[in-house]
Design a protein around this motif. Structure first.
Motif, PDB file in Angstrom:
ATOM      1  N   ALA A   1       0.839  -1.207   0.000  1.00 13.60           N
ATOM      2  CA  ALA A   1       0.000   0.000   0.000  1.00 13.60           C
ATOM      3  C   ALA A   1       0.879   1.264   0.000  1.00 13.60           C
ATOM      4  O   ALA A   1       0.655   2.188   0.786  1.00 13.60           O
ATOM      5  CB  ALA A   1      -0.963  -0.007   1.186  1.00 13.60           C
ATOM      6  N   THR A   2       1.875   1.248  -0.829  1.00 18.27           N
ATOM      7  CA  THR A   2       2.842   2.337  -1.070  1.00 18.27           C
ATOM      8  C   THR A   2       3.808   2.616   0.092  1.00 18.27           C
ATOM      9  O   THR A   2       4.694   3.456  -0.031  1.00 18.27           O
ATOM     10  CB  THR A   2       2.168   3.679  -1.474  1.00 18.27           C
ATOM     11  N   ALA A   3       3.658   1.920   1.215  1.00 22.34           N
ATOM     12  CA  ALA A   3       4.593   2.135   2.332  1.00 22.34           C
ATOM     13  C   ALA A   3       5.644   1.025   2.349  1.00 22.34           C
ATOM     14  O   ALA A   3       5.334  -0.139   2.078  1.00 22.34           O
ATOM     15  CB  ALA A   3       3.828   2.152   3.652  1.00 22.34           C
ATOM     16  N   ARG A   4       6.855   1.396   2.668  1.00 22.42           N
ATOM     17  CA  ARG A   4       7.926   0.392   2.752  1.00 22.42           C
ATOM     18  C   ARG A   4       7.736  -0.521   3.952  1.00 22.42           C
ATOM     19  O   ARG A   4       7.549  -0.044   5.072  1.00 22.42           O
ATOM     20  CB  ARG A   4       9.275   1.101   2.903  1.00 22.42           C
ATOM     21  N   VAL A   5       7.780  -1.812   3.721  1.00 23.25           N
ATOM     22  CA  VAL A   5       7.629  -2.759   4.832  1.00 23.25           C
ATOM     23  C   VAL A   5       8.960  -3.382   5.244  1.00 23.25           C
ATOM     24  O   VAL A   5       9.098  -3.923   6.339  1.00 23.25           O
ATOM     25  CB  VAL A   5       6.584  -3.853   4.529  1.00 23.25           C
ATOM     26  N   LEU A   6       9.953  -3.320   4.342  1.00 22.20           N
ATOM     27  CA  LEU A   6      11.300  -3.772   4.677  1.00 22.20           C
ATOM     28  C   LEU A   6      12.270  -2.643   4.357  1.00 22.20           C
ATOM     29  O   LEU A   6      12.064  -1.890   3.406  1.00 22.20           O
ATOM     30  CB  LEU A   6      11.707  -5.007   3.861  1.00 22.20           C
ATOM     31  N   ALA A   7      13.308  -2.533   5.161  1.00 17.39           N
ATOM     32  CA  ALA A   7      14.384  -1.594   4.859  1.00 17.39           C
ATOM     33  C   ALA A   7      15.679  -2.391   4.798  1.00 17.39           C
ATOM     34  O   ALA A   7      15.751  -3.519   5.299  1.00 17.39           O
ATOM     35  CB  ALA A   7      14.472  -0.520   5.936  1.00 17.39           C
ATOM     36  N   LYS A   8      16.694  -1.781   4.197  1.00 21.52           N
ATOM     37  CA  LYS A   8      18.005  -2.413   4.110  1.00 21.52           C
ATOM     38  C   LYS A   8      17.869  -3.886   3.688  1.00 21.52           C
ATOM     39  O   LYS A   8      18.505  -4.774   4.263  1.00 21.52           O
ATOM     40  CB  LYS A   8      18.725  -2.313   5.458  1.00 21.52           C
ATOM     41  N   ALA A   9      16.999  -4.129   2.721  1.00 23.84           N
ATOM     42  CA  ALA A   9      16.800  -5.499   2.230  1.00 23.84           C
ATOM     43  C   ALA A   9      17.853  -5.763   1.161  1.00 23.84           C
ATOM     44  O   ALA A   9      17.758  -5.272   0.040  1.00 23.84           O
ATOM     45  CB  ALA A   9      15.393  -5.661   1.669  1.00 23.84           C
TER      46      ALA A   9
END
Lengths: 152, 139
Positions: free
Chosen positions: B125-133
């Motif tokens: 839904a346009t929001a990042r759910v993972l970072a530094k993947a």
């Protein structure tokens, strides 16, 4: 109850061996939507130089989480699982996990850092084959909310 | 055909994918992984700990989005390192499905080691759910 920082630096005894089965690899691959033939077909895996079907990149979590339970489920560790959020996860593969391996895991509690009502706990599962060779290192960080921010 | 390290450049796209998750998928992942935390199947328990409802296992999301890299690399055994930071949960409705979008780009090349780092952008839904993947692949 709060997280017991005295557990930092602890190393556990090796876990009982986990036997990696073909059907478990196929089941896990299906669950994450992995369709590569090397997870399902031994001949396809051998064609890539593997001895048998190989596990998806995150399969080692099955083994690591068993080892983590030794720590997390220990009442003296002071971890209220309903306040736990998974923060970071990292898999380093020293060689692919394949069906037929017997995996032995040693769990380390690398650090426990308390800040701003949170305890950040980093554990490391060192997974080796029962021939002693390293297979994977799984580093996991969880955040445990303190009681003062419960329900927020 | 497998990608050739010397032909890759930082910034190259390796592709995009959309993965779909419903409650049945979470039950299946719980069984396959052994992670039976009830926040992944019980709205009552999820609400009691302050969540909007049942959320996907972060480890399911991590496991599902890396297939893009595995299929590009041509060998699941080529993934030598894979890390993520979980930044936001993926709520899974009932009935219905949640969609997770993933795109991968070449983030770094190490010709001496024979590896490429693929950076994943993972959103719901346009929001990042993972970072530094980041996925390191041996080619």
């Amino acid at each position: 109850m709060s997280v017991n920082v005295a557990f930092a630096g602890r190393q556990y005894s090796p876990n009982p061996a986990y036997e990696v089965g073909r059907e478990k690899i196929r089941e896990f691959a299906d669950a994450v939507g992995a369709t590569h033939a090397a997870h399902f077909d031994p001949a396809a895996a051998r064609g890539l130089g593997h001895p048998d079907v190989i596990a998806p990149p995150t399969f080692a979590v099955v083994v690591a989480q068993r080892a983590e339970q030794q720590y997390i489920a220990d009442p003296d560790a002071g971890i209220d699982f309903s306040r736990v959020v998974h923060a970071d996860e990292r898999f380093t593969h020293h060689r692919p996990i394949h069906a037929g391996m017997r995996l032995v895991t040693v769990l380390h509690v690398d650090s426990i850092v308390e800040r701003a009502g949170l305890a950040m706990i980093t554990t490391r599962a060192e997974i080796t084959a029962d021939d002693g060779g390293p297979v994977a290192t799984v580093v996991s960080t969880i955040a445990v909310r303190g009681p003062e921010v419960a329900g927020s | 055909m497998r990608p050739i390290l010397a032909e890759l450049a930082v910034g190259d796209s390796i592709g995009t994918a959309v993965v779909e998750v419903d409650r049945g998928r979470l039950v299946r992942y719980a069984g396959a992984s052994g992670d039976f935390n009830p926040i992944h199947y019980s709205d009552r328990v999820a609400a009691a700990v302050g969540l909007p409802g049942v959320i996907a296992h972060g480890m399911w999301t991590m496991g599902a989005v890396v297939n893009l890299v595995v299929d590009w690399a041509g060998d699941p055994g080529a993934v030598v390192d894979y890390q993520v930071r979980f930044t936001r949960p993926v709520p899974v409705p009932d009935p219905g499905t949640a969609l997770v979008e993933v795109s991968g780009t070449v983030g770094a090349l190490d010709l001496a080691a024979g590896t490429v780092r693929v950076d994943l952008t993972v959103t719901h839904a346009t929001a990042r759910v993972l970072a530094k993947a980041q996925v390191r692949v041996r080619l």
